[in-house]
Design a protein around this motif. Structure first.
Motif, PDB file in Angstrom:
ATOM      1  N   LEU A  38      -2.865  -3.345  -9.463  1.00 33.98           N
ATOM      2  CA  LEU A  38      -3.604  -2.372  -8.661  1.00 33.98           C
ATOM      3  C   LEU A  38      -3.173  -0.944  -8.992  1.00 33.98           C
ATOM      4  O   LEU A  38      -3.993  -0.033  -9.083  1.00 33.98           O
ATOM      5  CB  LEU A  38      -3.393  -2.647  -7.171  1.00 33.98           C
ATOM      6  CG  LEU A  38      -4.088  -3.876  -6.592  1.00 33.98           C
ATOM      7  CD1 LEU A  38      -3.646  -4.102  -5.146  1.00 33.98           C
ATOM      8  CD2 LEU A  38      -5.601  -3.742  -6.655  1.00 33.98           C
ATOM      9  N   SER A  39      -1.869  -0.758  -9.174  1.00 31.92           N
ATOM     10  CA  SER A  39      -1.356   0.580  -9.477  1.00 31.92           C
ATOM     11  C   SER A  39      -1.894   1.083 -10.812  1.00 31.92           C
ATOM     12  O   SER A  39      -2.312   2.237 -10.936  1.00 31.92           O
ATOM     13  CB  SER A  39       0.178   0.550  -9.500  1.00 31.92           C
ATOM     14  OG  SER A  39       0.698   1.833  -9.727  1.00 31.92           O
ATOM     15  N   LEU A  86       0.925   6.958  -6.582  1.00 31.13           N
ATOM     16  CA  LEU A  86      -0.283   7.669  -7.000  1.00 31.13           C
ATOM     17  C   LEU A  86      -0.258   9.116  -6.521  1.00 31.13           C
ATOM     18  O   LEU A  86      -0.703  10.028  -7.221  1.00 31.13           O
ATOM     19  CB  LEU A  86      -1.522   6.951  -6.452  1.00 31.13           C
ATOM     20  CG  LEU A  86      -1.792   5.555  -7.035  1.00 31.13           C
ATOM     21  CD1 LEU A  86      -2.875   4.852  -6.232  1.00 31.13           C
ATOM     22  CD2 LEU A  86      -2.185   5.640  -8.508  1.00 31.13           C
ATOM     23  N   ALA A 146      -5.688   1.794 -10.524  1.00 30.65           N
ATOM     24  CA  ALA A 146      -5.888   3.013  -9.730  1.00 30.65           C
ATOM     25  C   ALA A 146      -5.499   4.246 -10.527  1.00 30.65           C
ATOM     26  O   ALA A 146      -6.178   5.279 -10.472  1.00 30.65           O
ATOM     27  CB  ALA A 146      -5.076   2.930  -8.435  1.00 30.65           C
ATOM     28  N   ARG A 147      -4.410   4.151 -11.294  1.00 27.96           N
ATOM     29  CA  ARG A 147      -3.983   5.296 -12.105  1.00 27.96           C
ATOM     30  C   ARG A 147      -5.043   5.648 -13.156  1.00 27.96           C
ATOM     31  O   ARG A 147      -5.364   6.820 -13.372  1.00 27.96           O
ATOM     32  CB  ARG A 147      -2.653   4.980 -12.790  1.00 27.96           C
ATOM     33  CG  ARG A 147      -2.078   6.159 -13.576  1.00 27.96           C
ATOM     34  CD  ARG A 147      -0.705   5.837 -14.128  1.00 27.96           C
ATOM     35  NE  ARG A 147      -0.728   4.735 -15.068  1.00 27.96           N
ATOM     36  CZ  ARG A 147      -0.202   3.525 -14.845  1.00 27.96           C
ATOM     37  NH1 ARG A 147       0.386   3.277 -13.683  1.00 27.96           N
ATOM     38  NH2 ARG A 147      -0.249   2.580 -15.753  1.00 27.96           N
ATOM     39  N   LYS A 180       0.816  -1.209   0.000  1.00 26.76           N
ATOM     40  CA  LYS A 180       0.000   0.000   0.000  1.00 26.76           C
ATOM     41  C   LYS A 180       0.850   1.260   0.000  1.00 26.76           C
ATOM     42  O   LYS A 180       0.589   2.195  -0.758  1.00 26.76           O
ATOM     43  CB  LYS A 180      -0.934   0.020   1.208  1.00 26.76           C
ATOM     44  CG  LYS A 180      -1.782   1.300   1.238  1.00 26.76           C
ATOM     45  CD  LYS A 180      -2.637   1.425   2.462  1.00 26.76           C
ATOM     46  CE  LYS A 180      -3.390   2.749   2.442  1.00 26.76           C
ATOM     47  NZ  LYS A 180      -4.210   2.949   3.638  1.00 26.76           N
ATOM     48  N   VAL A 183      -8.795   6.122  -5.254  1.00 25.17           N
ATOM     49  CA  VAL A 183      -8.639   5.298  -6.460  1.00 25.17           C
ATOM     50  C   VAL A 183      -7.967   3.966  -6.130  1.00 25.17           C
ATOM     51  O   VAL A 183      -8.229   2.955  -6.789  1.00 25.17           O
ATOM     52  CB  VAL A 183      -7.869   6.053  -7.563  1.00 25.17           C
ATOM     53  CG1 VAL A 183      -8.668   7.263  -8.031  1.00 25.17           C
ATOM     54  CG2 VAL A 183      -6.470   6.469  -7.115  1.00 25.17           C
ATOM     55  N   LEU A 184      -7.129   3.935  -5.103  1.00 25.18           N
ATOM     56  CA  LEU A 184      -6.546   2.662  -4.686  1.00 25.18           C
ATOM     57  C   LEU A 184      -7.624   1.759  -4.103  1.00 25.18           C
ATOM     58  O   LEU A 184      -7.651   0.546  -4.367  1.00 25.18           O
ATOM     59  CB  LEU A 184      -5.426   2.903  -3.671  1.00 25.18           C
ATOM     60  CG  LEU A 184      -4.733   1.644  -3.129  1.00 25.18           C
ATOM     61  CD1 LEU A 184      -4.202   0.768  -4.262  1.00 25.18           C
ATOM     62  CD2 LEU A 184      -3.606   2.023  -2.175  1.00 25.18           C
ATOM     63  N   GLN A 185      -8.532   2.331  -3.322  1.00 26.65           N
ATOM     64  CA  GLN A 185      -9.647   1.543  -2.795  1.00 26.65           C
ATOM     65  C   GLN A 185     -10.510   1.018  -3.930  1.00 26.65           C
ATOM     66  O   GLN A 185     -10.978  -0.128  -3.902  1.00 26.65           O
ATOM     67  CB  GLN A 185     -10.490   2.411  -1.855  1.00 26.65           C
ATOM     68  CG  GLN A 185      -9.824   2.761  -0.531  1.00 26.65           C
ATOM     69  CD  GLN A 185      -9.828   1.587   0.456  1.00 26.65           C
ATOM     70  OE1 GLN A 185     -10.329   0.514   0.151  1.00 26.65           O
ATOM     71  NE2 GLN A 185      -9.266   1.823   1.623  1.00 26.65           N
ATOM     72  N   GLU A 186     -10.738   1.845  -4.948  1.00 24.99           N
ATOM     73  CA  GLU A 186     -11.528   1.409  -6.100  1.00 24.99           C
ATOM     74  C   GLU A 186     -10.841   0.267  -6.829  1.00 24.99           C
ATOM     75  O   GLU A 186     -11.490  -0.703  -7.267  1.00 24.99           O
ATOM     76  CB  GLU A 186     -11.749   2.586  -7.052  1.00 24.99           C
ATOM     77  CG  GLU A 186     -12.663   2.275  -8.215  1.00 24.99           C
ATOM     78  CD  GLU A 186     -12.982   3.501  -9.065  1.00 24.99           C
ATOM     79  OE1 GLU A 186     -13.311   3.310 -10.242  1.00 24.99           O
ATOM     80  OE2 GLU A 186     -12.890   4.632  -8.531  1.00 24.99           O
ATOM     81  N   ALA A 187      -9.510   0.347  -6.965  1.00 30.66           N
ATOM     82  CA  ALA A 187      -8.760  -0.735  -7.614  1.00 30.66           C
ATOM     83  C   ALA A 187      -8.881  -2.031  -6.816  1.00 30.66           C
ATOM     84  O   ALA A 187      -9.007  -3.122  -7.391  1.00 30.66           O
ATOM     85  CB  ALA A 187      -7.299  -0.332  -7.768  1.00 30.66           C
ATOM     86  N   CYS A 188      -8.857  -1.923  -5.498  1.00 33.63           N
ATOM     87  CA  CYS A 188      -9.015  -3.113  -4.655  1.00 33.63           C
ATOM     88  C   CYS A 188     -10.401  -3.732  -4.833  1.00 33.63           C
ATOM     89  O   CYS A 188     -10.550  -4.961  -4.864  1.00 33.63           O
ATOM     90  CB  CYS A 188      -8.771  -2.751  -3.195  1.00 33.63           C
ATOM     91  SG  CYS A 188      -7.044  -2.451  -2.780  1.00 33.63           S
TER      92      CYS A 188
END
Length: 413
Positions: free
Chosen positions: A62-63, A24, A66-67, A17, A37-42
């Motif tokens: 995930l990166s 990010l 999220a990007r 994380k 956006v990291l939570q959305e990727a998860c």
């Protein structure tokens, strides 16, 4: 398969994380957006991985997701993708042109978390939450506050970062030293949470210890020869050297007296001692150097009975002049008792009961139980072990205290 996907997402979130979030943050310059956006990727990973399989590089997946979500957010905010990509190119170019001797996003994020615009308690909480992957509940337990209160504290800190437009960069040389004290404090709190978790079923969080050591090494490369930086790194190395010996094969906590010292990591000890020697040669002793010197005396003792407790007690006296904190005072009392007799320590412990943060701490009651046990006061030790176990939050520490309580109940032979 769904269970594997959930476990993979949780593992990546814990382990990666800080790195993903820092990347990010560099791209978007907005900590709140980076977290969202990291939570959305998860969430997408939990939807897709059970069917499509876990990627070879989950963190990179995930990166990337999220990007892309961040770019979508920029588009919805009224900019074109070209504008967003141009902004990212400028940010990346600015990072590449920096003249700092290191290039690490997580260290930049750490300095943002420790920015003087933020309240000190918010700095530590934000660093634990963003860099180390601790949940809001875990951070709240570490601070002894309600989870809702901690959530509000974190939200205010992130809004402050956005409002103040704090840049994603290492501070200039003239600004570095004033912020160094808090950065060192945060790194050591990260290590301490990994070395002895404030709650949960596991005593150790090796990922947090490794992250703290990595940040310590990076900070040492940024401030080469700075004695307190080297003192902290030495302290963490000397403590980490005992990791393999702190739990029995059955997972029970073992004290310094009980540990098999042949399991202590010799290379970490040697590196820690060398760094401490370099730091002390500057002759400006600070709290981390003094704590490392205490750890060094434990590391050098061939057996527990050969520990130089008188020297350790003297070092705690010097440490208290730098950091007159309750837990350090408690450790000083224990060292005094080991050096001069249990009765000295018990007299001091009685006075510490008036300190609010210690009165309801299992550490104080555990210390009393141990000293009463050494004195042969079985009824007193039994009561103190029971009280300490009742207050302990970490399951492994609680089991240790219950084990000691059970041993005290056994009839004398």
């Amino acid at each position: 398969m769904a269970g594997d996907a959930i476990a993979a997402v949780e593992y990546v979130f814990r382990q990666e994380k800080g790195r993903v979030l820092a990347g990010l943050m560099r791209r978007f310059g907005d900590l709140g957006l980076a977290e969202d956006v990291l939570q959305e990727a998860c969430r997408k990973a939990l939807e897709l991985w059970p069917q499509a399989g876990i990627p070879d590089n989950p963190a990179a997946w995930l990166s990337a997701v999220a990007r892309n979500a961040g770019l979508d957010h920029v588009r919805r905010a009224g900019r074109s993708v070209g504008d967003a990509e141009a902004q990212l190119s400028c940010l990346t170019a600015a990072v590449m042109e920096e003249t700092q001797p290191i290039d690490d996003d997580r260290l930049r994020l750490l300095f943002i978390c420790c920015h003087p615009a933020l309240a000190p308690e918010a700095q530590v909480a934000l660093a634990l939450r963003t860099l180390c992957g601790l949940s809001t509940g875990e951070v709240a337990r570490a601070f002894g506050v309600a989870e809702t209160a901690l959530s509000q504290r974190l939200l205010r800190a992130k809004r402050k970062i956005a409002a103040a437009r704090i840049p994603f960069e290492l501070p200039a040389e003239q600004e570095l030293q004033p912020r160094l004290v808090q950065v060192l404090h945060v790194i050591y709190l990260v290590f301490s949470e990994g070395y002895c978790a404030s709650g949960g079923d596991s005593l150790l969080r090796p990922d947090l210890c490794a992250e703290a050591l990595r940040l310590g090494r990076l900070l040492d490369s940024l401030q080469p020869g700075q004695p307190e930086v080297r003192g902290l790194l030495a302290l963490m190395l000397l403590q980490a050297s005992r990791g393999a010996a702190r739990l029995s094969p059955e997972g029970q906590l073992l004290t310094l007296e009980e540990q098999d010292r042949s399991l202590w990591h010799g290379e970490l000890i040697a590196e820690g001692l060398a760094l401490l020697e370099q730091a002390m040669a500057v002759r400006t002793p600070g709290p981390y150097q003094l704590q490392a010197a205490i750890a060094a005396l434990h590391a050098k003792a061939p057996t527990a009975s050969e520990t130089d407790w008188r020297q350790i007690s003297a070092l705690y006296g010097a440490l208290l002049r730098h950091k007159p904190e309750p837990l350090i005072l408690l450790n000083a009392v224990i060292a005094c008792a080991m050096a001069h007799g249990a009765e000295h320590g018990l007299a001091w412990l009685k006075r510490l009961e008036t300190v609010p943060s210690l009165a309801n701490s299992h550490y104080l009651h555990a210390a009393r139980a141990d000293l009463l046990r050494r004195q042969g006061d079985r009824p007193g030790a039994l009561a103190a072990y029971a009280q300490a176990a009742l207050l302990a939050v970490n399951a492994v520490e609680r089991q240790y205290l219950l084990r000691r309580h059970g041993e005290m109940r056994l009839p004398l032979v």
